[in-house]
Design an enzyme around this catalytic site. Structure first.
Site, short mmCIF file in Angstrom:
data_model
loop_
_atom_site.label_atom_id
_atom_site.label_comp_id
_atom_site.label_asym_id
_atom_site.label_seq_id
_atom_site.Cartn_x
_atom_site.Cartn_y
_atom_site.Cartn_z
N LYS A 11 -10.51 -1.18 9.88
CA LYS A 11 -10.53 -2.37 9.01
C LYS A 11 -11.12 -3.57 9.75
O LYS A 11 -11.37 -4.60 9.16
CB LYS A 11 -9.11 -2.70 8.53
CG LYS A 11 -8.42 -1.60 7.71
CD LYS A 11 -8.75 -1.69 6.25
CE LYS A 11 -8.26 -0.48 5.47
NZ LYS A 11 -6.98 -0.66 4.82
N HIS A 17 0.87 -1.18 0.00
CA HIS A 17 0.00 0.00 0.00
C HIS A 17 0.91 1.23 0.00
O HIS A 17 2.01 1.18 0.56
CB HIS A 17 -0.81 -0.05 1.30
CG HIS A 17 -1.92 0.94 1.41
ND1 HIS A 17 -1.70 2.26 1.70
CD2 HIS A 17 -3.27 0.78 1.32
CE1 HIS A 17 -2.88 2.88 1.77
NE2 HIS A 17 -3.84 2.01 1.54
N CYS A 33 -4.68 2.25 -3.82
CA CYS A 33 -3.48 2.80 -3.15
C CYS A 33 -2.28 1.88 -3.34
O CYS A 33 -1.44 1.75 -2.45
CB CYS A 33 -3.72 3.03 -1.67
SG CYS A 33 -4.94 4.27 -1.32
N GLN A 52 -4.49 -5.10 6.61
CA GLN A 52 -5.40 -5.94 5.85
C GLN A 52 -5.52 -7.34 6.45
O GLN A 52 -6.46 -8.07 6.18
CB GLN A 52 -4.89 -6.04 4.40
CG GLN A 52 -5.94 -6.39 3.39
CD GLN A 52 -7.11 -5.42 3.38
OE1 GLN A 52 -8.26 -5.85 3.43
NE2 GLN A 52 -6.84 -4.13 3.34
N ASP A 104 2.96 -4.49 8.08
CA ASP A 104 1.72 -3.73 7.94
C ASP A 104 0.57 -4.73 8.03
O ASP A 104 0.32 -5.49 7.10
CB ASP A 104 1.74 -3.00 6.59
CG ASP A 104 0.40 -2.36 6.25
OD1 ASP A 104 -0.57 -2.53 7.01
OD2 ASP A 104 0.33 -1.70 5.19
C1 LIG Z 1 -5.96 0.27 4.67
C2 LIG Z 1 -4.55 -0.06 4.56
C3 LIG Z 1 -3.55 0.87 4.92
C4 LIG Z 1 -3.85 2.29 5.34
O1 LIG Z 1 -4.61 2.37 6.48
P1 LIG Z 1 -5.09 3.81 7.01
O2 LIG Z 1 -6.14 3.48 8.01
O3 LIG Z 1 -5.63 4.54 5.81
O4 LIG Z 1 -3.91 4.49 7.59
C5 LIG Z 1 -2.24 0.45 4.82
N1 LIG Z 1 -1.91 -0.78 4.44
C6 LIG Z 1 -2.84 -1.70 4.08
C7 LIG Z 1 -2.40 -3.07 3.68
C8 LIG Z 1 -4.19 -1.36 4.14
O5 LIG Z 1 -5.10 -2.27 3.79
#
Ligand SMILES: *Cc1c(COP(=O)(O)O)cnc(C)c1O
Length: 408
Positions: free
Chosen positions: A228, A125, A366, A205, A202
């Site tokens: 999320k 992302h 993104c 997701q 990260d």
């Molecule tokens: C949604 C997402 C982000 C960004 O999250 P924010 O809440 O917009 O800061 C980053 N990485 C992944 C894999 C995502 O799905």
């Protein structure tokens, strides 16, 4: 229904938004990878906070402030237990994944030197790419990309060959939001540690589907966003190992994050407050805890098994439509299907589906480098949650066939 403990009608009744109509049709919400919907217990926790004990935290002696502080710190404890962090002050409450990554990236500005190497995966992302590019610009460190296959799987042998004593940081998403690929993070962390590199995962997701255990992973940083996983927007977490967080400088200056301030000099507070300048999203933090309670009440194994049924079913149905290409075909995937229909722009399909009450996402999600990899402008992305059903997938398939007839 295979999962006896899983009462889909009862679950759906807990999401008020699922009752609404869009363009005269019952809503089908398949944009869960962008943000999830919010169940009543989580909404109630926010209403309860503002109705009964709204007050600033950590500073007041009065009852409301103490109640708010207790609830906020209890939420931190819930997050700690959920991710199995060793200490509650290793959980920094942030505004979300993006904020969390920026705290770490800016913290390394004085710890890196020219020629140091940072590794990022090809399926990140933007929020796990751009802060590191900014860091490289400041420090002269070099960003290198771990490549992936056509199926959307990281090339682990290439990754191994990229690691060396210059590698300082490795950052990879646990699950790709654009492809659904579940990455082999345990192995990535283990191999990175062999050359002394630190790893940031990260988890934005992954968190709605997989309960990560940060101690078992032995990960240095793990980040996610509450929105999320059935929580509100504007709140998330940065997990970091205590020793490493202690080495990083604060990100922002202000109230809450200090021990002592004079005009000559300021000393900083300890963890977690060092990274929590200013009044935080108090209701959001409390609701983050409520969201974890809610999801744990259903159970992550149950959620993952049910969502996998939806993934398998949705994939089968889409494959039967002529001209559909699916991007992201890893063995291990969460319930995200990115696809295109031959000769039709994803935006046009998304618009027609919306007319029929079906919310999917179209575009680059993104993750423009992934789109460049496949040489496409974007995809249509249907992402499922445990409150979705096969009947809703059938509605999407019917609507998609109509859209194709209209557009071809
Ligand atoms: C949604 C997402 C982000 C960004 O999250 P924010 O809440 O917009 O800061 C980053 N990485 C992944 C894999 C995502 O799905």
């Amino acid at each position: 229904m295979i999962y006896r403990s899983f009462d889909i009608e009862k679950i759906r009744a807990e999401f008020p938004i699922l009752n609404r109509e869009v363009n005269g049709q019952p809503l089908v919400y398949f944009d869960n990878a962008a943000t999830s919907q919010t169940p009543t217990p989580v909404i109630d926790s926010i209403v309860d906070y503002y109705s009964r004990y709204n007050a600033n935290i950590h500073r007041g002696v009065h009852t409301l402030s103490q109640e708010a502080t207790d609830a906020y710190e209890q939420a931190r404890k819930k997050i700690q237990l959920h991710f199995n962090a060793a200490k509650s002050h290793e959980i920094i409450l942030t505004s979300g994944t993006t904020h969390s990554i920026n705290i770490v990236a800016s913290g390394y500005a004085n710890l890196l030197k020219k020629g140091d190497e940072l590794l990022v995966s090809a399926m990140e992302h933007h929020s796990n790419i751009v802060p590191w590019q900014m860091l490289c610009k400041k420090t002269g460190a070099v960003l290198k990309v771990i490549p992936m296959t056509e199926k959307g799987i990281l090339k682990m042998d290439v990754f191994s060959s990229m690691l060396n004593e210059k590698t300082k940081l490795v950052f990879v998403n646990h699950v790709s939001n654009a492809l659904g690929t579940v990455n082999p993070v345990t192995e990535i962390i283990r191999r990175s540690h062999e050359v002394g590199a630190k790893v940031l995962i990260d988890g934005a997701q992954a968190s709605p589907h997989i309960k990560a255990d940060v101690q078992e992973l032995n990960v240095d940083f793990y980040v996610t966003s509450a929105h999320k996983l059935c929580g509100p927007t504007g709140v998330g977490m940065l997990y970091g190992k205590e020793t490493i967080l202690n080495e990083l400088p604060p990100y922002q200056g202000g109230g809450e994050m200090i021990a002592e301030v004079t005009f000559e000099k300021t000393t900083y507070a300890g963890l977690p407050h060092k990274f929590e300048a200013g009044t935080p999203n108090i209701a959001g933090g409390i609701a983050f805890g409520a969201a974890l309670d809610y999801m744990n009440g259903i159970g992550f194994d149950t959620i993952a098994a049910y969502e996998n049924e939806l993934l398998v079913y949705g994939t089968q149905q889409l494959r039967m439509i002529e001209g559909v290409t699916i991007y992201g075909e890893a063995e291990e995937k969460t319930a995200v299907i990115s696809f295109n229909v031959n000769g039709i722009h994803p935006y046009d399909v998304g618009s027609i589906l919306d007319k029929m009450g079906i919310a999917v996402r179209t575009g680059h999600h993104c993750a423009q480098p992934i789109m460049d990899f496949y040489q496409i402008p974007g995809t249509i992305r249907a992402s499922f949650s445990f409150y979705n059903t096969k009947e809703e997938i059938d509605r999407m398939i019917t609507a998609l066939k109509r859209a194709i007839l209209m557009l071809q």
